[in-house]
Motif scaffolding. Structure first.
Motif, PDB file in Angstrom:
ATOM      1  N   GLN A  75       0.810  -1.228   0.000  1.00 50.30           N
ATOM      2  CA  GLN A  75       0.000   0.000   0.000  1.00 50.30           C
ATOM      3  C   GLN A  75       0.838   1.270   0.000  1.00 50.30           C
ATOM      4  O   GLN A  75       0.464   2.251  -0.648  1.00 50.30           O
ATOM      5  CB  GLN A  75      -0.936  -0.006   1.219  1.00 50.30           C
ATOM      6  CG  GLN A  75      -1.942  -1.141   1.187  1.00 50.30           C
ATOM      7  CD  GLN A  75      -2.858  -1.152   2.404  1.00 50.30           C
ATOM      8  OE1 GLN A  75      -2.856  -0.201   3.205  1.00 50.30           O
ATOM      9  NE2 GLN A  75      -3.615  -2.220   2.568  1.00 50.30           N
ATOM     10  N   ASP A  76       1.958   1.279   0.725  1.00 53.19           N
ATOM     11  CA  ASP A  76       2.768   2.504   0.823  1.00 53.19           C
ATOM     12  C   ASP A  76       3.839   2.567  -0.276  1.00 53.19           C
ATOM     13  O   ASP A  76       3.910   3.533  -1.029  1.00 53.19           O
ATOM     14  CB  ASP A  76       3.416   2.591   2.212  1.00 53.19           C
ATOM     15  CG  ASP A  76       2.391   2.651   3.330  1.00 53.19           C
ATOM     16  OD1 ASP A  76       1.275   3.147   3.065  1.00 53.19           O
ATOM     17  OD2 ASP A  76       2.672   2.186   4.439  1.00 53.19           O
ATOM     18  N   LEU A  77       4.672   1.519  -0.339  1.00 49.65           N
ATOM     19  CA  LEU A  77       5.746   1.520  -1.341  1.00 49.65           C
ATOM     20  C   LEU A  77       5.241   1.067  -2.717  1.00 49.65           C
ATOM     21  O   LEU A  77       5.892   1.328  -3.723  1.00 49.65           O
ATOM     22  CB  LEU A  77       6.885   0.603  -0.884  1.00 49.65           C
ATOM     23  CG  LEU A  77       7.602   1.014   0.410  1.00 49.65           C
ATOM     24  CD1 LEU A  77       8.744   0.039   0.718  1.00 49.65           C
ATOM     25  CD2 LEU A  77       8.128   2.428   0.323  1.00 49.65           C
ATOM     26  N   LYS A  78       4.083   0.382  -2.741  1.00 48.22           N
ATOM     27  CA  LYS A  78       3.484  -0.111  -3.991  1.00 48.22           C
ATOM     28  C   LYS A  78       4.478  -0.909  -4.839  1.00 48.22           C
ATOM     29  O   LYS A  78       4.628  -0.700  -6.045  1.00 48.22           O
ATOM     30  CB  LYS A  78       2.908   1.053  -4.809  1.00 48.22           C
ATOM     31  CG  LYS A  78       1.795   1.826  -4.102  1.00 48.22           C
ATOM     32  CD  LYS A  78       1.161   2.860  -4.992  1.00 48.22           C
ATOM     33  CE  LYS A  78       0.108   3.671  -4.245  1.00 48.22           C
ATOM     34  NZ  LYS A  78      -0.980   2.859  -3.685  1.00 48.22           N
ATOM     35  N   LEU A  79       5.170  -1.839  -4.173  1.00 45.70           N
ATOM     36  CA  LEU A  79       6.146  -2.689  -4.866  1.00 45.70           C
ATOM     37  C   LEU A  79       5.468  -3.974  -5.336  1.00 45.70           C
ATOM     38  O   LEU A  79       4.733  -4.611  -4.580  1.00 45.70           O
ATOM     39  CB  LEU A  79       7.313  -3.028  -3.944  1.00 45.70           C
ATOM     40  CG  LEU A  79       8.160  -1.849  -3.438  1.00 45.70           C
ATOM     41  CD1 LEU A  79       9.235  -2.349  -2.480  1.00 45.70           C
ATOM     42  CD2 LEU A  79       8.797  -1.119  -4.604  1.00 45.70           C
TER      43      LEU A  79
END
Length: 568
Positions: A75-79
């Motif tokens: 969700q945050d880094l979207k890796l």
């Protein structure tokens, strides 16, 4: 599966680190890269700095747990990196929470061995690669691998969102290749595809790394120049330079096989900034509008969107809607402009000219509504009305040798055009021997082979053909010799200045000589003075039409005009 996977283990128990590392050594030998982090913050920092292929994450990590890491990665880094959760207990609730957070697998430590760990890693990496491929296809063009419309709208939203923090202007360039359809239709789609791939390569070479290139589909491309300057003039200059660089690059011949192909591109440019209230769709529409202005300006050029264009577009749309209604209600009538022999003054025919009688605005000039009909595709329905009306009125013109009817390029090259003409002839019980079809150079050159085939079919029915507006285009003499024209019409633009302009007089004289050499009858259009008529007579033209002879008149007046001439 990648040949040399990069693996990050997030584990705070040294014994478990040693055990997991041993399983990895047994599975991959020396063909893998391994790093270890003992807590979530350190792991996230490493994940942000290094491109890993898979994360192995312990569920319990002191104050944190592995699910927090999974959630941050997705969700945050979207890796797009698979995460395998490792836990000391077989708990269905943990399994569900891990999957909901985005984990790709869930392994119980007591059940792990070298084989099961290797299989989980290989499966997770392969699954993520498949997901990445599917996502790529959803947001990219299959032929050129350029981002597509969906990704363009997403990028525009992101650019507009950043405007809340600054007032930098951005630019959007809308490109449409000139002459691509002709190449694609005549040489085949494989040649067209090769041409589009080469255009993509040249666009990449003409833009910067921070600029984005998109393919909307067909031969339409978009260039996004993000956040160029706070000053709109500087942004416009930068966009103009990019457009010029693109046109220069694409103008060079493109070699496909052994064929050098020549194309250009029409470019519409719009600027937008934080002060705008524009949406991505509006920005795209403005650039599209400017592109059509570039097409109208002669192609292979660039035009900027001006807000004045919006009112023009709205007016055009309003006219198109009115025209659509006019066609359904048949608000049209035909006027006829007589053609006379330059030597005897005897009437030899008349040209049918359509007029729109609007119930509120009266007569609307064809200069306004014919281009609208062409652009909107309504020309097919309008053309049928004109031809049907001429056929119905034909029995009234028994003593007039021929009636000429204009046929647009779009009409003529429609697949069912011949069949439609045959149906109208049968419906009206009209004889084609007294009908002449007028084609322009654009109709002739749009598709030479199709033109020749259809002209032969119409000639076999009994029609004759006139080439209208000759001298304004780029007709090849070879084409003119191959196609069965009967009449050559000198465009009115040359007749108007024929006395004052030696150049126009020379062109008219050359056209008349050419017509004679090809055994064609020559008609001079736009005759407005006695001098014009005398010039045509002196140079050997056959006939003339224009206001000096008669304005366009109704069918009833045409018959009276003809009878008066006969009586004299």
């Amino acid at each position: 599966m990648v040949a040399y996977p990069k693996i990050l283990l997030v584990e705070d128990d040294e014994d478990d680190v040693f055990m997991t590392k041993g399983y990895l050594d047994d599975s991959f030998g020396k063909s893998y890269f391994f790093e270890h982090a003992s807590n979530v913050p350190d792991a996230l920092n490493r994940a942000n700095e290094c491109a890993y292929d898979v994360f192995l994450v312990d569920y319990r990590l002191g104050a944190d747990n592995g699910i927090d890491f999974v959630r941050s990665i997705n969700q945050d880094l979207k890796l797009m990196v698979p995460v395998i959760l490792l836990t000391g207990q077989n708990d269905r609730e943990i399994d569900i929470r891990a999957m909901e957070a985005g984990a790709t697998d869930y392994l119980v430590k007591q059940n792990i061995d070298a084989h099961s760990l290797e299989r989980a890693i290989r499966y997770s990496i392969k699954q993520k690669q498949s997901e990445e491929h599917i996502q790529f296809l959803a947001y990219h063009d299959a032929l050129t691998s350029l981002p597509n419309r969906a990704l363009l709208l997403d990028r525009l939203k992101s650019t507009l969102a950043r405007f809340t923090r600054n007032q930098h202007h951005s630019a959007l360039l809308f490109l449409d290749l000139d002459n691509f359809k002709t190449i694609n239709d005549s040489l085949g789609h494989s040649v067209g595809d090769s041409l589009l791939i080469e255009v993509t390569r040249r666009l990449n070479g003409a833009t910067r790394e921070e600029d984005s290139i998109f393919r909307l589909g067909g031969d339409e491309f978009i260039i996004l120049l993000p956040e160029i300057s706070e000053i709109s003039e500087e942004t416009a200059i930068r966009a103009q330079r990019v457009a010029e660089r693109i046109m220069k690059s694409i103008n060079h011949p493109i070699i496909v096989g052994k064929e050098p192909l020549h194309i250009g591109t029409s470019i519409g440019i719009t600027l937008f900034a934080g002060s705008d209230t524009a949406t991505p769709d509006t920005i795209l529409k403005h650039a599209d509008t400017a592109m059509y202005e570039a097409k109208a300006a002669g192609k292979n050029t660039a035009r900027f969107f001006q807000h004045e264009m919006e009112s023009t577009v709205k007016s055009k749309l309003a006219l198109e809607n009115e025209l659509r209604k006019a066609i359904s209600e048949n608000q049209f009538e035909l006027l006829y402009q007589p053609q006379v022999c330059v030597n005897t003054g005897k009437m030899i025919g008349a040209e049918a000219l359509v007029r729109w009688i609007h119930p509120e605005n009266g007569m609307i000039s064809p200069v306004l509504f014919i281009p609208s009909a062409e652009q909107s595709g309504l020309i097919h329905s309008l053309g049928e009305i004109v031809f049907r009306t001429a056929c119905k009125e034909l029995p009234n013109f028994k003593d007039i040798p021929r009636i000429s009817v204009n046929i647009s390029a779009k009409q003529f090259h429609a697949p069912d055009f011949v069949k439609k003409i045959e149906c109208i002839l049968n419906e009206c019980d009209a004889s084609p021997e007294n009908l002449e079809l007028e084609l322009t150079e654009s109709a002739m050159l749009a598709d030479i082979e199709d033109t020749a085939v259809k002209m032969k079919k119409f000639r076999d029915m009994g029609f004759t053909f006139a080439l209208d507006d000759f001298g304004t285009g780029y007709s090849s003499l070879t084409y003119l010799k191959k196609l069965p024209f009967d009449v050559l019409k000198i465009d009115r633009s040359f007749i108007t200045d024929i006395i004052e302009s030696p150049e126009h007089a020379g062109i008219a004289t050359a056209v008349i000589a050419l017509g004679k050499a090809l055994n064609l009858s020559i008609v001079g259009e736009g005759v407005e003075t006695a001098d014009h008529l005398q010039f045509l007579k002196n140079e050997g033209a056959n006939s003339a039409q224009g206001y000096y002879i008669s304005r366009p008149i109704s069918a009833t007046d045409l018959i009276a005009w003809h009878n008066q001439r006969v009586a004299c």
